[in-house]
Design an enzyme around this catalytic site. Structure first.
Site, PDB file in Angstrom:
ATOM      1  N   MET A  91       0.866  -0.935   0.000  1.00  0.00           N
ATOM      2  CA  MET A  91       0.044  -0.269   0.536  1.00  0.00           C
ATOM      3  C   MET A  91       0.379   1.455  -0.054  1.00  0.00           C
ATOM      4  SD  MET A  91      -3.065  -1.485  -0.021  1.00  0.00           S
ATOM      5  CE  MET A  91      -3.749  -0.631  -0.036  1.00  0.00           C
ATOM      6  N   CYS A  92       1.304   2.110  -0.992  1.00  0.00           N
ATOM      7  CA  CYS A  92       1.597   2.892  -1.148  1.00  0.00           C
ATOM      8  C   CYS A  92       3.747   3.222  -0.808  1.00  0.00           C
ATOM      9  CB  CYS A  92       1.695   3.933  -0.575  1.00  0.00           C
ATOM     10  SG  CYS A  92      -0.669   4.204  -0.325  1.00  0.00           S
ATOM     11  N   ARG A  93       3.992   3.736  -1.536  1.00  0.00           N
ATOM     12  CA  ARG A  93       5.578   3.771  -0.779  1.00  0.00           C
ATOM     13  C   ARG A  93       5.959   5.668  -0.949  1.00  0.00           C
ATOM     14  NH1 ARG A  93       7.657  -0.719  -0.052  1.00  0.00           N
ATOM     15  NH2 ARG A  93       5.946  -0.406   1.114  1.00  0.00           N
ATOM     16  N   ASN A 143       1.558   0.496  -7.352  1.00  0.00           N
ATOM     17  CA  ASN A 143       1.036   2.164  -7.131  1.00  0.00           C
ATOM     18  C   ASN A 143       1.050   3.344  -8.320  1.00  0.00           C
ATOM     19  OD1 ASN A 143       1.371   1.358  -3.880  1.00  0.00           O
ATOM     20  ND2 ASN A 143       3.424   0.914  -5.060  1.00  0.00           N
ATOM     21  N   ASN A 169       1.784   5.420   4.369  1.00  0.00           N
ATOM     22  CA  ASN A 169       1.971   3.807   3.819  1.00  0.00           C
ATOM     23  C   ASN A 169       1.109   2.779   4.319  1.00  0.00           C
ATOM     24  OD1 ASN A 169       2.975   1.567   2.488  1.00  0.00           O
ATOM     25  ND2 ASN A 169       4.966   1.460   3.637  1.00  0.00           N
TER      26      ASN A 169
END
Length: 278
Positions: A1-3, A41, A115
């Site tokens: 979930m996200c960077r 992402n 994140n």
């Protein structure tokens, strides 16, 4: 979930930190190497940066994937900064907030990114939301979980908490209200970086007195990258990186291992050669 990634150091073109590295944030939008949840992402991206003489950062955020934005390619080539925070987003749930839900969130001198994901959202955080002033809730940029976490952090910052304390207390409150949440938070004011590792990866690279990078994952294969243990608060400047377990948040912070390396020994990065399919 996200960077996400935060940087303090000598002025560099944004692209040298985000696009050029072989495994930079640009490539992490479609090929992250260490992401534990999600694979692509592409639900938005953003970068906030500080210009000399102005403590309030500028931001560039978009809804779509970073690889599809030609304007960002130009911007990242010519805009330079000695402090920035950037993120690529994998949305927890579908929503209509668009670029308003893309990090970095901002207020005053601060930039923020989350994140992770909140378990049981939104019901699980309703009790914490009710502790916020109505003005703060009505001022939220988006209705996603990350925006509410930011509102909780910001409320503590405005109450006088230092950056690290604001993140740590928020993580502990949210984790108690929503067990199983992933809470890797990243915050900067252009002079210091605070971050938490709680449920996903967090790394740092430092040359004391010159630069500090804190990121979800290394953007190259420099052997001096160090992983932050889970459930740890990181506090960093251009000269120091300090770590403390979140369960012992009132204890003195311990200096992180010395990972200094002469700049000449840092491997040069290359622009990703493989473009994602759109």
């Amino acid at each position: 979930m996200c960077r996400h990634l935060a940087y303090l150091g000598p002025e560099e073109p944004l692209g040298r930190l985000l696009v050029d590295p072989a495994h930079g944030l640009y490539r992490q939008s479609w090929a992250p190497r260490r992401q534990r949840h999600g694979t692509v992402n592409a639900d938005g991206f953003g970068v906030g940066w500080y210009a000399e003489g102005d403590p309030v950062p500028g931001r560039y955020r978009r809804t779509g994937p970073i690889w599809g934005d030609r304007s960002f390619a130009d911007l990242s080539r010519v805009v330079r900064s000695g402090a920035l925070l950037a993120a690529v987003r994998d949305a927890t749930l579908a929503g209509a907030d668009g670029e308003a839900a893309a990090a970095p969130f901002a207020a005053g001198t601060w930039l923020f990114s989350h994140n992770g994901a909140i378990a049981g959202w939104p019901r699980s955080l309703a009790p914490l939301a009710r502790t916020l002033p109505a003005e703060d809730l009505l001022s939220m940029e988006a209705r996603c979980d990350s925006a509410l976490v930011w509102a909780l952090v910001l409320n503590r910052l405005r109450g006088g908490d230092e950056e690290g304390q604001a993140l740590a207390d928020t993580v502990l409150d949210v984790a108690a209200a929503a067990p199983g949440s992933r809470l890797n938070l990243l915050l900067t004011n252009g002079e210091v970086i605070a971050a938490t590792a709680w449920g996903d990866t967090l790394w740092y690279l430092t040359e004391p007195g010159r630069r500090t990078v804190v990121a979800s994952e290394p953007y190259d294969d420099d052997p001096h990258w160090r992983e932050v243990p889970d459930r740890t608060l990181l506090a960093a400047s251009r000269t120091d990186v300090l770590l403390t377990p979140l369960k012992d948040i009132d204890a003195p912070m311990a200096p992180a291992p010395d990972t200094s390396v002469p700049s000449a020994s840092v491997p040069s990065a290359s622009v990703p050669s493989k473009e994602p399919r759109t």
